[in-house]
Write a protein that holds these residues in place. Structure first.
Motif, PDB file in Angstrom:
ATOM      1  N   UNK A  50      41.128 -77.948 -43.208  1.00  7.50           N
ATOM      2  CA  UNK A  50      40.850 -79.073 -42.306  1.00  7.50           C
ATOM      3  C   UNK A  50      40.569 -78.592 -40.893  1.00  7.50           C
ATOM      4  N   UNK A  51      41.227 -77.499 -40.483  1.00  3.73           N
ATOM      5  CA  UNK A  51      40.947 -76.938 -39.161  1.00  3.73           C
ATOM      6  C   UNK A  51      39.514 -76.442 -39.077  1.00  3.73           C
ATOM      7  N   UNK A  52      39.004 -75.947 -40.190  1.00  2.00           N
ATOM      8  CA  UNK A  52      37.628 -75.465 -40.213  1.00  2.00           C
ATOM      9  C   UNK A  52      36.639 -76.603 -39.967  1.00  2.00           C
ATOM     10  N   UNK A  53      37.069 -77.840 -40.223  1.00  3.00           N
ATOM     11  CA  UNK A  53      36.207 -78.996 -39.967  1.00  3.00           C
ATOM     12  C   UNK A  53      36.219 -79.425 -38.501  1.00  3.00           C
ATOM     13  N   UNK A  54      37.177 -78.925 -37.721  1.00  9.24           N
ATOM     14  CA  UNK A  54      37.317 -79.314 -36.317  1.00  9.24           C
ATOM     15  C   UNK A  54      36.233 -78.684 -35.453  1.00  9.24           C
ATOM     16  N   UNK A  55      35.862 -77.461 -35.794  1.00  8.65           N
ATOM     17  CA  UNK A  55      34.904 -76.703 -34.978  1.00  8.65           C
ATOM     18  C   UNK A  55      33.753 -76.197 -35.836  1.00  8.65           C
ATOM     19  N   UNK A  56      32.565 -76.124 -35.273  1.00 11.67           N
ATOM     20  CA  UNK A  56      31.415 -75.586 -36.019  1.00 11.67           C
ATOM     21  C   UNK A  56      31.381 -74.056 -35.954  1.00 11.67           C
TER      22      UNK A  56
END
Length: 103
Positions: A50-56
């Motif tokens: 989910x953290x990977x979805x926070x930043x591109x």
């Protein structure tokens, strides 16, 4: 006659661990890390995916940023069988706020 608007503070600031404060400032000194920290503060715990979805950013880059926040003690991770869940360490965040306030 010269006038100065700067002078000593009326109350000396509390002693703070300058090295610790510098390490914390370095940890939050990147916009990506601030965004990750802010996301965790607002949403509670979060799995790495989910953290990977926070930043591109690439997962490896996010992992590096997470490691820096962890090393500074601002976040912690707990593992279940296949995933790691991260959360903010509120006591460490409180220390950071207190140290900045004592400058």
């Amino acid at each position: 006659m010269t006038s100065s608007c700067c002078g000593p503070l009326a109350t000396p600031p509390a002693d703070i661990d300058i090295d610790d404060l510098a390490a914390l400032c370095k940890a939050i000194g990147h916009p990506a890390r601030l965004k990750l920290l802010r996301h965790l503060i607002r949403h509670g715990d979060c799995y790495f995916g989910s953290l990977a979805d926070v930043l591109p950013l690439a997962p490896s880059t996010i992992s590096k940023h997470v490691s820096i926040l962890k090393d500074a003690g601002l976040i912690e991770g707990s593992s279940d069988v296949q995933r790691v869940c991260y959360c903010v360490r509120p006591e460490r965040l409180a220390q950071l706020k207190e140290m900045v306030g004592a400058l």
